[in-house]
Motif scaffolding. Structure first.
Motif, short mmCIF file in Angstrom:
data_model
loop_
_atom_site.label_atom_id
_atom_site.label_comp_id
_atom_site.label_asym_id
_atom_site.label_seq_id
_atom_site.Cartn_x
_atom_site.Cartn_y
_atom_site.Cartn_z
N PHE A 171 -5.02 0.30 -3.11
CA PHE A 171 -5.46 -0.57 -2.15
C PHE A 171 -6.94 -0.43 -1.41
N ILE A 172 -7.63 -1.32 -1.57
CA ILE A 172 -9.19 -1.22 -1.10
C ILE A 172 -9.05 -2.18 0.28
N PRO A 173 -8.91 -1.58 1.53
CA PRO A 173 -9.09 -2.13 2.67
C PRO A 173 -10.54 -3.06 3.01
N TRP A 174 -10.36 -4.35 3.54
CA TRP A 174 -11.51 -4.86 3.69
C TRP A 174 -12.67 -4.42 4.40
N ILE A 185 -16.91 5.45 -9.50
CA ILE A 185 -15.84 4.95 -10.58
C ILE A 185 -15.86 3.28 -10.68
N ARG A 186 -15.73 3.00 -11.79
CA ARG A 186 -15.47 1.32 -11.79
C ARG A 186 -14.16 1.14 -12.16
N TYR A 187 -13.61 0.07 -11.11
CA TYR A 187 -12.33 -0.25 -11.06
C TYR A 187 -11.93 -1.85 -11.48
N GLY A 188 -12.88 -2.22 -12.44
CA GLY A 188 -12.69 -3.52 -12.97
C GLY A 188 -13.38 -4.47 -11.98
N TYR A 189 -12.86 -5.77 -12.11
CA TYR A 189 -13.42 -6.92 -11.35
C TYR A 189 -12.47 -7.22 -10.55
N LEU A 190 -12.87 -7.94 -9.25
CA LEU A 190 -12.20 -8.39 -8.16
C LEU A 190 -11.01 -9.53 -8.56
N SER A 191 -11.29 -10.33 -9.82
CA SER A 191 -10.36 -11.16 -10.13
C SER A 191 -9.27 -10.45 -10.86
N GLU A 192 -9.13 -9.31 -11.00
CA GLU A 192 -8.07 -8.46 -11.48
C GLU A 192 -7.36 -7.78 -10.36
N THR A 193 -7.42 -8.16 -9.20
CA THR A 193 -6.87 -7.55 -8.14
C THR A 193 -5.92 -8.87 -7.39
N GLU A 194 -5.04 -8.56 -6.55
CA GLU A 194 -4.42 -9.30 -5.66
C GLU A 194 -4.94 -9.25 -4.29
N CYS A 195 -5.63 -10.41 -3.83
CA CYS A 195 -5.96 -10.69 -2.47
C CYS A 195 -4.90 -10.36 -1.44
N PRO A 238 -0.91 -13.29 7.16
CA PRO A 238 -0.39 -14.98 7.10
C PRO A 238 -0.43 -15.64 8.32
N LYS A 239 -0.65 -14.93 9.37
CA LYS A 239 -1.21 -15.34 10.75
C LYS A 239 -2.43 -15.89 11.10
N THR A 240 -3.43 -15.00 10.66
CA THR A 240 -4.50 -15.17 11.03
C THR A 240 -5.68 -15.83 9.73
N GLY A 241 -4.90 -15.65 8.53
CA GLY A 241 -5.71 -15.94 7.29
C GLY A 241 -6.84 -14.85 6.98
N LYS A 242 -6.96 -13.93 7.93
CA LYS A 242 -8.09 -12.96 7.42
C LYS A 242 -7.56 -11.94 6.29
N ILE A 243 -8.62 -11.39 5.29
CA ILE A 243 -8.48 -10.81 4.39
C ILE A 243 -8.42 -9.29 4.91
N LEU A 244 -7.08 -8.75 4.38
CA LEU A 244 -6.80 -7.31 4.76
C LEU A 244 -7.39 -6.34 3.84
N GLY A 245 -7.45 -6.86 2.49
CA GLY A 245 -8.00 -5.95 1.56
C GLY A 245 -7.66 -6.56 0.03
N PHE A 246 -7.75 -5.56 -0.87
CA PHE A 246 -7.34 -6.22 -2.30
C PHE A 246 -6.54 -5.01 -2.95
N GLU A 247 -5.46 -5.54 -3.65
CA GLU A 247 -4.60 -4.57 -4.28
C GLU A 247 -5.04 -4.64 -5.88
N LEU A 248 -5.33 -3.46 -6.35
CA LEU A 248 -5.45 -3.30 -7.88
C LEU A 248 -4.12 -2.65 -8.44
N ILE A 249 -3.38 -3.28 -9.24
CA ILE A 249 -2.32 -2.80 -9.75
C ILE A 249 -2.65 -2.17 -11.37
N GLU A 250 -2.26 -1.06 -11.71
CA GLU A 250 -2.69 -0.53 -12.67
C GLU A 250 -1.17 -0.58 -13.53
#
Length: 87
Positions: free
Chosen positions: A59-62, A18-28, A32-44
């Motif tokens: 939500f797509i976890p890293w 399944i294609r979910y679009g592009y990463l630019s369409e998500t919220e990264c 906030p404490k470490t700056g580490k990416i937790l994942g990406f949220e795609l809002i329909e």
């Protein structure tokens, strides 16, 4: 790799293809404490016109990202919960 380079890549779930679009369409989502990416949220968007409420989010976890290719990002699993990254 820059985040802007990642944004141009298409998100594809490996199991179903399944294609979910592009990463630019998500919220990264960052820790906030470490700056580490937790994942990406795609809002329909809501299916109702002029309806501001979000109907669903994925939500797509890293940790679920399997491969970052030249123009695609393959991931194992997305979660239907918005609070998955809250702990």
């Amino acid at each position: 790799m820059l985040l802007s380079e990642l944004a141009e890549k298409e998100l594809i779930e490996m199991e179903n293809g399944i294609r979910y679009g592009y990463l630019s369409e998500t919220e990264c989502i960052f820790d906030p404490k470490t700056g580490k990416i937790l994942g990406f949220e795609l809002i329909e968007p809501s299916r109702m016109p002029f309806h501001r409420k979000k109907s669903a989010s994925l939500f797509i976890p890293w940790e679920e990202i399997y491969l970052i290719g030249e123009d695609r990002i393959l991931f194992r699993k997305a979660f239907n919960t918005r609070r998955h990254y809250d702990g």
